[in-house]
Design a protein around this motif. Structure first.
Motif, PDB file in Angstrom:
ATOM      1  N   THR A 215      34.102  56.325  46.020  1.00  0.00           N
ATOM      2  CA  THR A 215      34.874  55.276  46.679  1.00  0.00           C
ATOM      3  C   THR A 215      35.497  55.802  47.961  1.00  0.00           C
ATOM      4  O   THR A 215      36.115  56.876  47.985  1.00  0.00           O
ATOM      5  CB  THR A 215      35.981  54.753  45.741  1.00  0.00           C
ATOM      6  N   VAL A 216      35.333  55.060  49.037  1.00  0.00           N
ATOM      7  CA  VAL A 216      35.969  55.369  50.317  1.00  0.00           C
ATOM      8  C   VAL A 216      36.713  54.128  50.799  1.00  0.00           C
ATOM      9  O   VAL A 216      36.516  53.027  50.283  1.00  0.00           O
ATOM     10  CB  VAL A 216      34.932  55.797  51.384  1.00  0.00           C
ATOM     11  N   HIS A 217      37.556  54.306  51.799  1.00  0.00           N
ATOM     12  CA  HIS A 217      38.270  53.184  52.391  1.00  0.00           C
ATOM     13  C   HIS A 217      37.731  52.942  53.804  1.00  0.00           C
ATOM     14  O   HIS A 217      37.660  53.861  54.616  1.00  0.00           O
ATOM     15  CB  HIS A 217      39.774  53.453  52.415  1.00  0.00           C
ATOM     16  N   THR A 218      37.356  51.706  54.043  1.00  0.00           N
ATOM     17  CA  THR A 218      36.662  51.339  55.278  1.00  0.00           C
ATOM     18  C   THR A 218      37.383  50.181  55.959  1.00  0.00           C
ATOM     19  O   THR A 218      37.872  49.267  55.284  1.00  0.00           O
ATOM     20  CB  THR A 218      35.210  50.919  54.962  1.00  0.00           C
ATOM     21  N   ALA A 219      37.428  50.213  57.285  1.00  0.00           N
ATOM     22  CA  ALA A 219      38.081  49.138  58.040  1.00  0.00           C
ATOM     23  C   ALA A 219      37.400  47.800  57.754  1.00  0.00           C
ATOM     24  O   ALA A 219      36.175  47.700  57.830  1.00  0.00           O
ATOM     25  CB  ALA A 219      38.035  49.441  59.529  1.00  0.00           C
ATOM     26  N   PRO A 220      38.172  46.759  57.446  1.00  0.00           N
ATOM     27  CA  PRO A 220      37.585  45.451  57.150  1.00  0.00           C
ATOM     28  C   PRO A 220      37.292  44.627  58.393  1.00  0.00           C
ATOM     29  O   PRO A 220      36.659  43.573  58.302  1.00  0.00           O
ATOM     30  CB  PRO A 220      38.681  44.771  56.320  1.00  0.00           C
ATOM     31  N   GLY A 221      37.750  45.106  59.570  1.00  0.00           N
ATOM     32  CA  GLY A 221      37.690  44.302  60.787  1.00  0.00           C
ATOM     33  C   GLY A 221      36.353  43.670  61.108  1.00  0.00           C
ATOM     34  O   GLY A 221      36.272  42.456  61.322  1.00  0.00           O
ATOM     35  N   PRO A 222      35.258  44.444  61.176  1.00  0.00           N
ATOM     36  CA  PRO A 222      33.968  43.834  61.535  1.00  0.00           C
ATOM     37  C   PRO A 222      33.554  42.711  60.598  1.00  0.00           C
ATOM     38  O   PRO A 222      33.114  41.642  61.045  1.00  0.00           O
ATOM     39  CB  PRO A 222      33.006  45.018  61.461  1.00  0.00           C
ATOM     40  N   SER A 223      33.693  42.929  59.289  1.00  0.00           N
ATOM     41  CA  SER A 223      33.313  41.890  58.328  1.00  0.00           C
ATOM     42  C   SER A 223      34.229  40.678  58.443  1.00  0.00           C
ATOM     43  O   SER A 223      33.773  39.529  58.383  1.00  0.00           O
ATOM     44  CB  SER A 223      33.363  42.448  56.903  1.00  0.00           C
ATOM     45  N   LYS A 258      29.941  33.121  52.796  1.00  0.00           N
ATOM     46  CA  LYS A 258      31.288  32.620  52.527  1.00  0.00           C
ATOM     47  C   LYS A 258      31.311  31.941  51.159  1.00  0.00           C
ATOM     48  O   LYS A 258      30.601  30.963  50.932  1.00  0.00           O
ATOM     49  CB  LYS A 258      31.715  31.618  53.605  1.00  0.00           C
ATOM     50  N   THR A 259      32.131  32.468  50.261  1.00  0.00           N
ATOM     51  CA  THR A 259      32.230  31.881  48.924  1.00  0.00           C
ATOM     52  C   THR A 259      33.550  31.147  48.708  1.00  0.00           C
ATOM     53  O   THR A 259      33.746  30.527  47.669  1.00  0.00           O
ATOM     54  CB  THR A 259      32.121  32.979  47.861  1.00  0.00           C
ATOM     55  N   GLY A 260      34.450  31.261  49.696  1.00  0.00           N
ATOM     56  CA  GLY A 260      35.785  30.705  49.524  1.00  0.00           C
ATOM     57  C   GLY A 260      36.799  31.756  49.114  1.00  0.00           C
ATOM     58  O   GLY A 260      38.007  31.521  49.164  1.00  0.00           O
ATOM     59  N   ASP A 261      36.322  32.923  48.709  1.00  0.00           N
ATOM     60  CA  ASP A 261      37.191  34.050  48.373  1.00  0.00           C
ATOM     61  C   ASP A 261      37.066  35.071  49.496  1.00  0.00           C
ATOM     62  O   ASP A 261      36.156  35.906  49.498  1.00  0.00           O
ATOM     63  CB  ASP A 261      36.764  34.657  47.031  1.00  0.00           C
ATOM     64  N   MET A 262      37.975  35.005  50.473  1.00  0.00           N
ATOM     65  CA  MET A 262      37.856  35.830  51.674  1.00  0.00           C
ATOM     66  C   MET A 262      37.867  37.320  51.348  1.00  0.00           C
ATOM     67  O   MET A 262      37.084  38.088  51.909  1.00  0.00           O
ATOM     68  CB  MET A 262      38.981  35.505  52.654  1.00  0.00           C
ATOM     69  N   ALA A 263      38.745  37.738  50.454  1.00  0.00           N
ATOM     70  CA  ALA A 263      38.821  39.163  50.113  1.00  0.00           C
ATOM     71  C   ALA A 263      37.496  39.658  49.547  1.00  0.00           C
ATOM     72  O   ALA A 263      37.003  40.730  49.919  1.00  0.00           O
ATOM     73  CB  ALA A 263      39.955  39.412  49.129  1.00  0.00           C
ATOM     74  N   ALA A 264      36.917  38.871  48.643  1.00  0.00           N
ATOM     75  CA  ALA A 264      35.637  39.272  48.055  1.00  0.00           C
ATOM     76  C   ALA A 264      34.523  39.244  49.084  1.00  0.00           C
ATOM     77  O   ALA A 264      33.634  40.108  49.079  1.00  0.00           O
ATOM     78  CB  ALA A 264      35.298  38.347  46.886  1.00  0.00           C
ATOM     79  N   ASP A 265      34.559  38.285  49.996  1.00  0.00           N
ATOM     80  CA  ASP A 265      33.523  38.192  51.028  1.00  0.00           C
ATOM     81  C   ASP A 265      33.597  39.371  51.991  1.00  0.00           C
ATOM     82  O   ASP A 265      32.563  39.909  52.425  1.00  0.00           O
ATOM     83  CB  ASP A 265      33.662  36.871  51.789  1.00  0.00           C
ATOM     84  N   ILE A 266      34.826  39.769  52.340  1.00  0.00           N
ATOM     85  CA  ILE A 266      34.995  40.931  53.224  1.00  0.00           C
ATOM     86  C   ILE A 266      34.497  42.189  52.529  1.00  0.00           C
ATOM     87  O   ILE A 266      33.794  43.017  53.126  1.00  0.00           O
ATOM     88  CB  ILE A 266      36.470  41.087  53.642  1.00  0.00           C
ATOM     89  N   GLU A 267      34.834  42.351  51.248  1.00  0.00           N
ATOM     90  CA  GLU A 267      34.366  43.520  50.505  1.00  0.00           C
ATOM     91  C   GLU A 267      32.838  43.556  50.454  1.00  0.00           C
ATOM     92  O   GLU A 267      32.225  44.626  50.608  1.00  0.00           O
ATOM     93  CB  GLU A 267      34.926  43.523  49.083  1.00  0.00           C
TER      94      GLU A 267
END
Length: 304
Positions: A215-223, A258-267
């Motif tokens: 597991t790493v942490h990645t910037a969510p900006g582009p997505s 786009k599923t309506g769950d922005m957090a999940a879509d970004i991930e």
């Protein structure tokens, strides 16, 4: 909040660095392009193993290639210092490299023309592959209108020189910081301009997602930007052909859902970007920037 002014001593040291930077550029510009690249390779292969960055690179290689022998790891360490040294010295003469059409090949350039013709923005994503400065130069010298982001240097005097120098080959960078930087990106996309971001380095507080099995942490900006503007992630990579000669690959776009769950879509978007980075690293392992601490600190404590 305004940034604190540096001490006189710090400013003096920064100015000395800037003078040294000027001297190195002056010398580099008197030499043939491949000679500069060769010297960078020799210099970093000689001194790199003596630095703490060597240990970071070795640990990273063992994370990605756990079954590799010591001999294989040693070969990759030497090869990555060769590429890193070439890249850092080549940055001083990028205008000469970009200005020579025989030194930069673009694969799937038709995709860039398609993006420009449609006048719809995309979010360019890439990693620190080969000489990563070649990619933004290719974008801005294509028909695509794009904002290129980067992290500003700590030394403001060298920073000013580098920005002015990049203007020579058409790259106008800006360094987004906090809300103001985000607003600039949003405004650019709103005008129909594309944006380009590197998305392969550690981003504390970013999206947790797997990268080479850890597991790493990645910037969510582009997505996040691609989802907000209903556009695609447009991956690109740079490959070193021989010395200071390169191949820039415009890959197939990555569509997000786009599923309506922005957090999940970004991930989901971050996972796709990580998978793209993985594929490029495995294809050309010597050409990634291995000296960056990409994984969480506890991973480095465990891997010996």
């Amino acid at each position: 909040m305004t940034q604190a002014s540096p001490s006189r001593w710090q400013d003096f040291l920064w100015r000395l660095e800037a003078v040294a930077f000027d001297a190195v550029i002056l010398l580099a510009r008197t030499l043939p392009v491949d000679t500069v690249s060769d010297f960078g390779a020799w210099f970093f292969k000689t001194l790199g193993p003596l630095t703490s960055a060597h240990r970071v690179a070795e640990t990273n290689l063992r994370i990605v290639f756990p079954q590799a022998s010591d001999a294989e790891i040693g070969r990759l360490l030497r090869a990555q210092w060769d590429n890193t040294g070439r890249t850092f010295l080549e940055l001083l003469i990028m205008d000469r490299i970009i200005g020579d059409p025989d030194r930069v090949e673009v694969v799937n350039a038709a995709r860039l023309r398609q993006i420009a013709a449609k006048k719809e923005p995309v979010v360019f994503v890439s990693g620190h592959f080969s000489n990563f400065e070649v990619m933004p130069a290719v974008i801005v010298n294509s028909p695509v209108v794009s904002q290129i982001t980067y992290r500003a240097m700590n030394n403001p005097h060298v920073e000013a020189r580098v920005r002015d120098y990049r203007f020579r080959y058409g790259v106008r960078y800006f360094a987004p910081k906090g809300g103001d930087g985000a607003r600039e990106l949003l405004a650019a996309l709103g005008r129909g301009e594309s944006v380009a971001l590197m998305n392969d380095q550690k981003f504390n507080g970013g999206v947790a997602a797997p990268f080479f099995g850890r597991t790493v942490h990645t910037a969510p900006g582009p997505s996040r930007l691609a989802l907000r503007f209903d556009t695609v992630l447009q991956p690109m990579s740079v490959q070193r052909k021989h010395k200071a000669r390169f191949r820039v690959v415009v890959h197939d776009p990555i569509a997000l859902t786009k599923t309506g769950d922005m957090a999940a879509d970004i991930e989901a978007g971050v996972r796709k970007i990580n998978a793209f980075i993985e594929a490029q690293v495995l294809e050309r392992p010597a050409e990634w920037f291995w000296t960056h601490r990409r994984w969480p600190s506890e991973v480095y404590r465990r891997v010996r």
